[in-house]
Design a protein around this motif. Structure first.
Motif, PDB file in Angstrom:
ATOM      1  N   GLY A 107      -0.230 -10.076  49.864  1.00 24.25           N
ATOM      2  CA  GLY A 107       1.008 -10.153  50.629  1.00 24.25           C
ATOM      3  C   GLY A 107       0.971 -11.209  51.717  1.00 24.25           C
ATOM      4  N   GLN A 108      -0.197 -11.844  51.950  1.00 16.78           N
ATOM      5  CA  GLN A 108      -0.326 -12.886  52.972  1.00 16.78           C
ATOM      6  C   GLN A 108       0.157 -14.227  52.407  1.00 16.78           C
ATOM      7  OE1 GLN A 108      -1.495 -12.016  56.116  1.00 16.78           O
ATOM      8  NE2 GLN A 108      -1.461  -9.949  55.265  1.00 16.78           N
ATOM      9  N   THR A 109       0.690 -15.061  53.285  1.00 20.10           N
ATOM     10  CA  THR A 109       1.194 -16.375  52.871  1.00 20.10           C
ATOM     11  C   THR A 109       0.225 -17.475  53.315  1.00 20.10           C
ATOM     12  OG1 THR A 109       3.504 -15.685  52.917  1.00 20.10           O
ATOM     13  CG2 THR A 109       3.080 -18.037  53.140  1.00 20.10           C
ATOM     14  N   ASN A 122     -10.458 -21.295  43.682  1.00 19.18           N
ATOM     15  CA  ASN A 122     -11.242 -22.099  42.743  1.00 19.18           C
ATOM     16  C   ASN A 122     -12.737 -22.029  43.047  1.00 19.18           C
ATOM     17  OD1 ASN A 122      -8.912 -22.849  41.448  1.00 19.18           O
ATOM     18  ND2 ASN A 122      -8.807 -24.893  42.324  1.00 19.18           N
ATOM     19  N   ALA A 123     -13.066 -21.717  44.319  1.00 21.72           N
ATOM     20  CA  ALA A 123     -14.475 -21.585  44.696  1.00 21.72           C
ATOM     21  C   ALA A 123     -15.069 -20.259  44.228  1.00 21.72           C
ATOM     22  CB  ALA A 123     -14.617 -21.714  46.211  1.00 21.72           C
ATOM     23  N   GLY A 124     -14.223 -19.426  43.585  1.00 20.10           N
ATOM     24  CA  GLY A 124     -14.704 -18.158  43.041  1.00 20.10           C
ATOM     25  C   GLY A 124     -14.443 -16.957  43.927  1.00 20.10           C
ATOM     26  N   ASN A 125     -13.789 -17.179  45.075  1.00 20.97           N
ATOM     27  CA  ASN A 125     -13.469 -16.056  45.959  1.00 20.97           C
ATOM     28  C   ASN A 125     -12.354 -15.215  45.353  1.00 20.97           C
ATOM     29  OD1 ASN A 125     -15.191 -16.767  48.325  1.00 20.97           O
ATOM     30  ND2 ASN A 125     -13.938 -18.606  48.292  1.00 20.97           N
ATOM     31  N   ARG A 126     -12.476 -13.899  45.456  1.00 22.10           N
ATOM     32  CA  ARG A 126     -11.467 -13.000  44.919  1.00 22.10           C
ATOM     33  C   ARG A 126     -11.044 -11.958  45.958  1.00 22.10           C
ATOM     34  NH1 ARG A 126     -11.133 -16.669  42.490  1.00 22.10           N
ATOM     35  NH2 ARG A 126     -11.175 -17.053  40.241  1.00 22.10           N
ATOM     36  N   GLN A 132      -7.746 -13.427  55.029  1.00 26.04           N
ATOM     37  CA  GLN A 132      -7.370 -12.759  56.275  1.00 26.04           C
ATOM     38  C   GLN A 132      -7.729 -11.270  56.281  1.00 26.04           C
ATOM     39  OE1 GLN A 132      -3.130 -14.157  56.775  1.00 26.04           O
ATOM     40  NE2 GLN A 132      -3.793 -14.264  58.891  1.00 26.04           N
ATOM     41  N   THR A 133      -7.311 -10.558  55.249  1.00 24.77           N
ATOM     42  CA  THR A 133      -7.485  -9.098  55.247  1.00 24.77           C
ATOM     43  C   THR A 133      -8.787  -8.660  54.594  1.00 24.77           C
ATOM     44  OG1 THR A 133      -6.395  -8.795  53.094  1.00 24.77           O
ATOM     45  CG2 THR A 133      -4.973  -8.853  55.061  1.00 24.77           C
ATOM     46  N   GLU A 134      -9.439  -9.584  53.854  1.00 21.31           N
ATOM     47  CA  GLU A 134     -10.651  -9.288  53.084  1.00 21.31           C
ATOM     48  C   GLU A 134     -10.394  -8.267  51.974  1.00 21.31           C
ATOM     49  OE1 GLU A 134     -13.876  -8.275  55.644  1.00 21.31           O
ATOM     50  OE2 GLU A 134     -13.769 -10.149  56.760  1.00 21.31           O
ATOM     51  N   GLN A 135      -9.135  -8.038  51.665  1.00 21.40           N
ATOM     52  CA  GLN A 135      -8.766  -7.124  50.579  1.00 21.40           C
ATOM     53  C   GLN A 135      -9.109  -7.756  49.234  1.00 21.40           C
ATOM     54  OE1 GLN A 135      -4.591  -6.103  50.704  1.00 21.40           O
ATOM     55  NE2 GLN A 135      -4.506  -5.736  48.515  1.00 21.40           N
ATOM     56  N   VAL A 136      -9.676  -6.964  48.335  1.00 24.21           N
ATOM     57  CA  VAL A 136      -9.948  -7.451  46.978  1.00 24.21           C
ATOM     58  C   VAL A 136      -8.610  -7.658  46.273  1.00 24.21           C
ATOM     59  CG1 VAL A 136     -11.034  -6.947  44.766  1.00 24.21           C
ATOM     60  CG2 VAL A 136     -12.162  -6.253  46.875  1.00 24.21           C
ATOM     61  N   LEU A 137      -8.447  -8.826  45.655  1.00 22.42           N
ATOM     62  CA  LEU A 137      -7.159  -9.188  45.072  1.00 22.42           C
ATOM     63  C   LEU A 137      -6.987  -8.554  43.696  1.00 22.42           C
ATOM     64  CD1 LEU A 137      -7.166 -12.984  45.981  1.00 22.42           C
ATOM     65  CD2 LEU A 137      -6.047 -11.129  47.228  1.00 22.42           C
ATOM     66  N   SER A 138      -5.804  -8.003  43.453  1.00 25.38           N
ATOM     67  CA  SER A 138      -5.522  -7.408  42.148  1.00 25.38           C
ATOM     68  C   SER A 138      -5.226  -8.484  41.106  1.00 25.38           C
ATOM     69  CB  SER A 138      -4.342  -6.435  42.257  1.00 25.38           C
ATOM     70  OG  SER A 138      -3.183  -7.105  42.732  1.00 25.38           O
ATOM     71  N   GLY A 154     -26.889   1.963  53.044  1.00 26.46           N
ATOM     72  CA  GLY A 154     -26.311   0.874  53.845  1.00 26.46           C
ATOM     73  C   GLY A 154     -26.028  -0.387  53.058  1.00 26.46           C
ATOM     74  N   VAL A 155     -25.855  -0.262  51.746  1.00 29.39           N
ATOM     75  CA  VAL A 155     -25.643  -1.419  50.880  1.00 29.39           C
ATOM     76  C   VAL A 155     -24.147  -1.584  50.571  1.00 29.39           C
ATOM     77  CG1 VAL A 155     -26.139  -2.431  48.622  1.00 29.39           C
ATOM     78  CG2 VAL A 155     -27.916  -1.156  49.838  1.00 29.39           C
ATOM     79  N   LEU A 156     -23.604  -2.743  50.872  1.00 32.79           N
ATOM     80  CA  LEU A 156     -22.225  -3.105  50.510  1.00 32.79           C
ATOM     81  C   LEU A 156     -21.234  -1.992  50.897  1.00 32.79           C
ATOM     82  CD1 LEU A 156     -21.723  -5.863  49.077  1.00 32.79           C
ATOM     83  CD2 LEU A 156     -21.131  -4.574  47.043  1.00 32.79           C
ATOM     84  N   VAL A 157     -21.395  -1.470  52.105  1.00 37.56           N
ATOM     85  CA  VAL A 157     -20.651  -0.278  52.533  1.00 37.56           C
ATOM     86  C   VAL A 157     -19.140  -0.508  52.502  1.00 37.56           C
ATOM     87  CG1 VAL A 157     -20.233   1.279  54.480  1.00 37.56           C
ATOM     88  CG2 VAL A 157     -22.577   0.582  53.908  1.00 37.56           C
ATOM     89  N   ASP A 158     -18.667  -1.644  53.004  1.00 38.06           N
ATOM     90  CA  ASP A 158     -17.217  -1.891  53.075  1.00 38.06           C
ATOM     91  C   ASP A 158     -16.565  -1.788  51.701  1.00 38.06           C
ATOM     92  OD1 ASP A 158     -18.179  -2.556  55.542  1.00 38.06           O
ATOM     93  OD2 ASP A 158     -17.202  -4.505  55.665  1.00 38.06           O
ATOM     94  N   GLU A 159     -17.120  -2.526  50.733  1.00 39.80           N
ATOM     95  CA  GLU A 159     -16.520  -2.586  49.403  1.00 39.80           C
ATOM     96  C   GLU A 159     -16.627  -1.248  48.677  1.00 39.80           C
ATOM     97  OE1 GLU A 159     -18.582  -4.725  50.686  1.00 39.80           O
ATOM     98  OE2 GLU A 159     -17.805  -6.774  50.472  1.00 39.80           O
ATOM     99  N   LEU A 160     -17.786  -0.594  48.814  1.00 46.61           N
ATOM    100  CA  LEU A 160     -17.998   0.651  48.074  1.00 46.61           C
ATOM    101  C   LEU A 160     -17.189   1.810  48.655  1.00 46.61           C
ATOM    102  CD1 LEU A 160     -21.820   0.427  47.258  1.00 46.61           C
ATOM    103  CD2 LEU A 160     -19.864  -0.253  45.858  1.00 46.61           C
ATOM    104  N   LEU A 161     -16.964   1.816  49.965  1.00 50.48           N
ATOM    105  CA  LEU A 161     -16.087   2.837  50.545  1.00 50.48           C
ATOM    106  C   LEU A 161     -14.667   2.710  50.010  1.00 50.48           C
ATOM    107  CD1 LEU A 161     -17.100   3.161  54.312  1.00 50.48           C
ATOM    108  CD2 LEU A 161     -17.120   4.969  52.584  1.00 50.48           C
ATOM    109  N   ALA A 162     -14.221   1.464  49.821  1.00 50.89           N
ATOM    110  CA  ALA A 162     -12.877   1.246  49.278  1.00 50.89           C
ATOM    111  C   ALA A 162     -12.765   1.812  47.859  1.00 50.89           C
ATOM    112  CB  ALA A 162     -12.536  -0.245  49.286  1.00 50.89           C
TER     113      ALA A 162
END
Length: 464
Positions: free
Chosen positions: A102-104, A115-119, A123-129, A356-364
């Protein structure tokens, strides 16, 4: 004695100087007063000083209009509304597009990020659908109107060469490389390595695979023609799988790649048996393909969640983020949540979070799975409640606290045996009350829901 370089008598220039001084004063005050000032604030202050210096020495009047691009950028960056600036470039957007979050952003800058492989959203660090960029016509029109009101020519979109055509020589080279993939092993390895390089650097080569119905099956020949996994040369497998990843970045290819019969089985095989880079790229490919809902269902039905969860359990740092992103994306649809729970996702994820591994992503991911009844039962059985309460108590990340309290809210609704632990936590630390006061709006709502349920339980007990 007359001073040189005085500000112009032009009232517009004087007004601009006053505006710059006010802006500089505000920025310097922020830097001096706020211990958490950002690098961006320092850069803005530096830009304001440069622009003020330029006005002071009246350089604009001696430079032709056609060479004032950098001055115009400074003017734009300092004076245009914040919502007109790209969060990545900090400049006035030429071609605003909307990301899945939803960010512009300005198209060339966010395209470079993808293109650098980021998904994730920068800004929000939300994983993109998905990675589809949608033109933001409203912001584009607003920028156009603002430029007209400021007497600035509307900047043209910056073209990034994404859809450059291929020459006949390049097309011939493409088909020649595909033919080599059916030859002996040395020729296969040479062709696969070159295709990997070309599809990484040239979007036009990625598009070529979509033009020929036989191109992707030919690419897979070195892997699909082998009798067993041990017969596949590891470098050859890595190059073919990475080429598939490069192809899947091209939005027009996603459906075609996923629906080619051997693609998903070979990706699953790569998840189990490849080098760690091959396994990581196979996970990244599944993540990229799962941008389409139809592909999410297809990948889930194929059984790909199991090897992804096994790879997550292995815990190799190089693969973890790609694996977590793929699992998150696939579990957006309900039927894949059930598959992930059945394939032991909850126990694997909770173990990693406790380590304590990848806590942010795994909690989501865990928050997403917590809508499934069996997942809630496992969270309770595996000691998830104390772990989640500890994260809320100790973490400084608001998003993590929000995910934890959302999971605990579902546990509270479905498992009365965990009320005692929640009451003891509240009595000892006031963890839930603090979150009800200071958390995000969603976290406050969930925390208050838990507190209300605990209060009702106490009242019922007293009444009885």
């Amino acid at each position: 004695m007359a001073k040189t370089g005085l500000l112009s008598s032009d009232p517009t220039v004087r007004a601009r100087a006053v505006e710059l001084k006010k802006e500089l004063q505000r920025l310097v005050k922020t830097i001096v007063d706020d211990e958490d000032y950002t690098i961006r604030t320092v850069d803005q202050a530096k830009d304001a000083l440069c622009a003020l210096r330029e006005l002071k020495f009246n350089k604009r009047s001696t430079v032709p209009t056609t060479t004032t691009t950098s001055s115009l950028k400074l003017h734009e960056a300092l004076s245009c509304p914040e919502e007109f600036k790209c969060p990545l470039s900090k400049e006035l957007m030429r071609d605003p597009v909307i990301l899945a979050s939803g960010q512009t952003y300005d198209r060339p800058f966010i395209q470079k990020w993808l293109n650098a492989g980021n998904r994730t959203c920068p800004q929000t660090e939300q994983v993109l659908s998905h990675t589809i960029l949608t033109p933001n016509h409203l912001i584009r029109d607003m920028i156009s109107q603002w430029c007209k009101s400021q007497g600035i020519e509307l900047p043209n979109p910056v073209m990034d060469g994404k859809e450059e055509g291929v020459t006949e020589a390049e097309r011939d080279r493409f088909f020649s490389l595909l033919d080599k993939l059916c030859a002996a092993l040395p020729q296969q390895k040479e062709a696969a390595k070159e295709l990997r390089m070309l599809t990484k650097k040239m979007p036009s080569f990625r598009a070529l695979f979509g033009e020929s119905i036989d191109a992707i099956p030919q690419l897979l020949t070195p892997l699909s023609g082998r009798k067993s996994e041990s017969c596949v040369h590891p470098d050859l497998q890595e190059d073919v799988i990475t080429t598939l990843l490069n192809l899947s970045i091209h939005d027009s290819n996603k459906k075609l790649v996923a629906e080619t019969p051997m693609v998903i089985p070979l990706l699953m095989e790569a998840l189990r048996s490849g080098t760690i880079e091959t396994r990581s790229n196979a996970a990244a490919t599944l993540f990229t393909l799962s941008a389409l809902d139809s592909n999410k269902a297809l990948i889930g039905k194929s059984g790909a969640l199991k090897p992804l969860i096994d790879l997550l359990d292995d815990g190799h740092p190089l693969a973890m983020k790609d694996v977590a992103s793929a699992i998150f994306n696939l579990c957006i649809i309900h039927e894949n949540k059930a598959r992930a729970v059945r394939d032991s996702a909850v126990s694997v994820i909770l173990k990693k979070i406790m380590d304590g591994v990848l806590v942010d992503e795994l909690l989501a991911i865990l928050a997403m799975l917590s809508t499934h009844q069996r997942a809630i039962e496992e969270i309770g059985e595996l000691g998830g409640v104390p772990c989640l309460l500890h994260i809320i108590r100790e973490s400084t990340c608001e998003r993590n606290k929000e995910n934890c309290i959302a999971i605990l809210h579902t546990v509270c609704l479905n498992d009365r045996t965990k009320w005692k632990a929640l009451r003891e936590e509240e009595s000892t630390h006031g963890t839930i009350s603090k979150l009800a006061q200071d958390g995000t709006s969603r976290a406050k709502r969930k925390a208050n829901g838990i507190l209300e349920r605990l209060r009702r339980a106490v009242n019922i007990t007293h009444t009885a």
